[in-house]
Design an enzyme around this catalytic site. Structure first.
Site, short mmCIF file in Angstrom:
data_model
loop_
_atom_site.label_atom_id
_atom_site.label_comp_id
_atom_site.label_asym_id
_atom_site.label_seq_id
_atom_site.Cartn_x
_atom_site.Cartn_y
_atom_site.Cartn_z
N HIS A 1 54.57 48.42 49.09
CA HIS A 1 54.94 49.61 49.85
C HIS A 1 55.90 49.26 50.99
O HIS A 1 55.79 48.20 51.60
CB HIS A 1 53.70 50.29 50.44
CG HIS A 1 53.04 51.25 49.51
ND1 HIS A 1 51.92 50.92 48.80
CD2 HIS A 1 53.36 52.51 49.16
CE1 HIS A 1 51.56 51.95 48.04
NE2 HIS A 1 52.41 52.93 48.23
N GLY B 1 51.03 47.00 46.60
CA GLY B 1 51.13 48.03 45.57
C GLY B 1 51.98 47.62 44.38
O GLY B 1 51.81 48.17 43.28
N TYR C 1 41.76 50.22 49.61
CA TYR C 1 42.34 50.56 48.32
C TYR C 1 41.54 51.68 47.66
O TYR C 1 40.38 51.92 48.00
CB TYR C 1 42.42 49.33 47.41
CG TYR C 1 43.74 49.28 46.66
CD1 TYR C 1 44.92 49.06 47.35
CD2 TYR C 1 43.80 49.51 45.30
CE1 TYR C 1 46.14 49.05 46.69
CE2 TYR C 1 45.02 49.50 44.63
CZ TYR C 1 46.19 49.27 45.34
OH TYR C 1 47.40 49.28 44.69
#
Length: 264
Positions: free
Chosen positions: A70, A113, A143
């Site tokens: 990310h 990610g 998560y």
């Protein structure tokens, strides 16, 4: 795509049966920004509509970082970027539901990610520079259950815990041993190996392969969870996402210093 952004997604049609999708965000270590993910989602949707049987997905070979995960800058505005319906989850669903085979071609380190992105692909071809690190604990990001289930279906439980608890890298050799990597090869033959695998798959019956892939996706998703457990998980994630620790983790990352977590 924002014209001022360095993030791009390029689709090259190798032949009518195989596409090579290359994502790039060079100024941010190929981070998965919302714009890049939107473009990737559009590209995969277009290829699915064209019924291209095999897609080879990855950044350019030879870079030290396949993807940094990310874009941390965006977390200042979105404190739960992996929740249902967010850009990354949309792309992961697109890959898992793609009516053909998606091969991840990996050279360099894979973070956060982006590990989920790689593991959502059907097959992984990598060189020896590949490594996988799940880093949410470094910034205090909890998560999702759906994300953990993808790892749960692909890794031994103690390896999964090691990755999420320590945020340390799983190197290419261990990743191959645990089945994360299908083919581990030298960098100079990485592209050729992925293409050879793609051509072999593309020569098979596409409807049969699509049917098997969809059956396996459904079987993987057969994880009944009681409503009470889901509510408990949602509350734990809410507390973590709204915590002072998450704010501290983001600040420490931006300031390039170790985070000091308090458990609050």
């Amino acid at each position: 795509m924002n014209p001022t952004s360095s993030a791009t997604v390029t689709v090259n049609i190798v032949d009518e049966r195989i596409a090579r999708v290359v994502f790039s965000n060079p100024s941010h270590r190929n981070a998965l920004s919302a714009q890049l993910l939107a473009s990737l989602d559009e590209s995969l949707a277009a290829l699915a509509s064209q019924r291209v049987p095999v897609v080879i997905l990855g950044s350019e070979v030879g870079q030290p970082v396949w993807s940094a995960g990310h874009d941390i800058r965006e977390l200042q505005h979105d404190r739960d970027p992996i929740a249902y319906g967010k850009p990354l989850e949309q792309v992961l669903h697109r890959i898992r539901a793609y009516p053909g085979v998606v091969i991840a071609l990996i050279s360099g380190s894979v973070w956060g990610g982006a590990v989920d992105l790689a593991m959502s692909c059907d097959l992984v071809v990598a060189d020896h520079s590949a490594s996988f690190a799940m880093t949410p604990a470094n910034i205090g990001l909890p998560y999702t259950t759906s994300g953990l289930l993808r790892f749960f279906n692909n890794l031994p439980i103690h390896v999964l815990k090691e990755m999420f608890f320590t945020a340390q890298k799983l190197d290419a050799e261990r990743a191959e041993r645990f089945g994360v990597i299908n083919r581990l090869v030298d960098s100079d033959v990485l592209e050729a190996t992925a293409l050879d695998m793609a051509q072999g798959i593309a020569g098979k019956a596409p409807l049969a392969i699509a049917a098997v892939k969809e059956q396996l996706r459904i079987l993987e998703d057969l994880q009944p969870i009681p409503v009470q457990a889901m509510e408990q998980i949602a509350e734990l994630r809410r507390q973590a996402c709204e915590s002072a620790d998450f704010t501290e983790g983001l600040a420490a990352f931006t300031e390039r210093r170790p985070a000091v977590f308090s458990g609050n």
